[in-house]
Design an enzyme around this catalytic site. Sequence first.
Site, short mmCIF file in Angstrom:
data_model
loop_
_atom_site.label_atom_id
_atom_site.label_comp_id
_atom_site.label_asym_id
_atom_site.label_seq_id
_atom_site.Cartn_x
_atom_site.Cartn_y
_atom_site.Cartn_z
N THR A 40 -9.33 -2.40 5.02
CA THR A 40 -8.51 -2.65 3.83
C THR A 40 -7.71 -3.96 3.97
OG1 THR A 40 -6.78 -1.26 4.78
CG2 THR A 40 -8.30 -0.21 3.26
N HIS A 45 -3.34 -2.92 12.10
CA HIS A 45 -1.91 -3.01 12.41
C HIS A 45 -1.58 -1.99 13.49
CE1 HIS A 45 -1.39 0.59 9.95
NE2 HIS A 45 -1.98 -0.03 8.94
N HIS A 48 -2.75 1.62 13.56
CA HIS A 48 -4.13 1.92 13.98
C HIS A 48 -4.25 2.04 15.50
CE1 HIS A 48 -5.07 -0.21 10.05
NE2 HIS A 48 -5.68 0.95 9.91
N LYS A 82 -1.84 8.41 -0.14
CA LYS A 82 -1.58 7.44 -1.21
C LYS A 82 -1.10 8.16 -2.47
CE LYS A 82 -2.86 3.97 1.23
NZ LYS A 82 -1.89 2.96 1.64
N ARG A 86 -6.06 2.86 -4.99
CA ARG A 86 -6.07 1.57 -4.33
C ARG A 86 -6.67 0.52 -5.26
NH1 ARG A 86 -5.84 1.67 1.42
NH2 ARG A 86 -5.92 3.76 2.31
N GLN A 173 -17.14 10.33 3.82
CA GLN A 173 -16.72 10.39 5.22
C GLN A 173 -17.40 11.55 5.94
OE1 GLN A 173 -12.57 9.65 6.25
NE2 GLN A 173 -12.70 11.15 7.89
N ASP A 194 -3.53 12.87 8.73
CA ASP A 194 -3.86 12.86 7.30
C ASP A 194 -5.37 12.94 7.06
OD1 ASP A 194 -4.29 10.34 8.38
OD2 ASP A 194 -3.70 9.27 6.57
N LYS A 231 9.97 3.55 8.17
CA LYS A 231 8.53 3.64 8.40
C LYS A 231 8.13 2.90 9.67
CE LYS A 231 4.15 3.38 5.93
NZ LYS A 231 3.48 3.04 4.66
N LYS A 234 6.78 -1.22 10.36
CA LYS A 234 7.29 -2.13 9.34
C LYS A 234 8.63 -2.72 9.80
CE LYS A 234 4.37 -1.15 5.83
NZ LYS A 234 3.62 -2.12 5.04
N THR A 235 8.85 -3.98 9.49
CA THR A 235 10.14 -4.62 9.73
C THR A 235 10.54 -5.34 8.45
OG1 THR A 235 9.20 -6.72 10.46
CG2 THR A 235 9.50 -5.01 12.14
#
Length: 420
Positions: A40, A45, A48, A82, A86, A173, A194, A231, A234-235
Amino acid sequence: MEILDDLQFRGLINQVTDEEGLKSLLNQESVKLYCGFDPTADSLHIGHLVGVLALKRFQMAGHQPIALVGGATGLIGDPSGKKAERTLNTKEVVEGFSQSIKNQLSQFLDFNKEGNPAQIANNYDWIGSLDLITFLRDIGKSFGLNYMLAKDSVASRLEAGISFTEFSYMILQSYDFLKLYETQNCKLQIGGSDQWGNITAGLELIRKSVEEDSKAFGLTIPLVTKSDGTKFGKTEGGTIWLDKEKTSPYEFYQFWINTDDRDVVRYLKYFTFFTKEEIDALEEETKNAPEKRLGQKALAEEVTKLVHGEEAFVQAVKISESLFSGNVGDLTADEIKQGFKDVPSFQVNNEEEVGLIDLLVNSKISPSKRQAREDISNGAIYVNGERAQELDRVISKEDRIEGQFTIIRRGKKKYYLIKY
């Protein structure tokens, strides 16, 4: 320590189908397992990283990991986690993302390991050529509508709305698991918590399509959280990527070094290969002397080296220490780009030599010439780490680091970057 016991110690098992059966299988043979990564973006990141390292842990324990890049499912969109549909990327974009992610996965897994080399697969290889009739007759027929609607990934989206495209993601999947089971004898799928509904749906498809008592298993890993409720990954600057062009090694290192005391031991278990004894020792040291931040330093060192290498780690530490001490004059231009990415900057004409007072005012470091003179006289201004107290000081080419930057500091911590 056996692989499942190690995962249990690290808190990396959320759910598992038939734990005793899986444990028995893992003890009997080298098992092929896979984890999927949908392209995606053009980089993975740090969210993962838990799944990638789980594959690596299985490989180190003698099993054979398959890193599956979702070249096809990435065109569809996973509804899991989500709240809305998307935005779909084009085939060309997804192909580019897929290649980038393949390259990243290659740095963590050993594709030449004797006995159990890792593999890379792309589900576009079998889904891309799948015709609609085969999809509906041979695959879709195995999925009851009520069964699919009961899955969390679908049920959580029903009120807001879900398209048939994303509704079909679970089937695709599941087909991945069936194909890898049939062609590679892959018996285990792992993924984030998830993905539980998608994984169990795949097991159901294998059972219906191949054999009732098929020896296939699923295992999910908890999604990483932070104790302060924000989260993970994230920053203020955005997502922490594995690609050094998107998140510099310095920013990456800083993310880990700033880990909350409440999270550091858990992250040591998730993201490092330290033994239980080493982690227990770091936990004790963190508890007894939290001000030393030994757990954070060990975590930041290990993960930065793992993702970016020894040289990048040393560079990140150098930048950190230079910024803390104020001795920034020995930084290279590349190190300045990393460490001063988010500080205010001001562009100066390449040919200009400018008086320090004018530079301070023009770049809005000081609000007026009167204040600039006062700042200089009071010793509040530093040029490349050196205090500048001469009112007639001129910033010349000799003050440019590698001809590109001059670093101005006002007071103890306020940095400004002059670019040429």
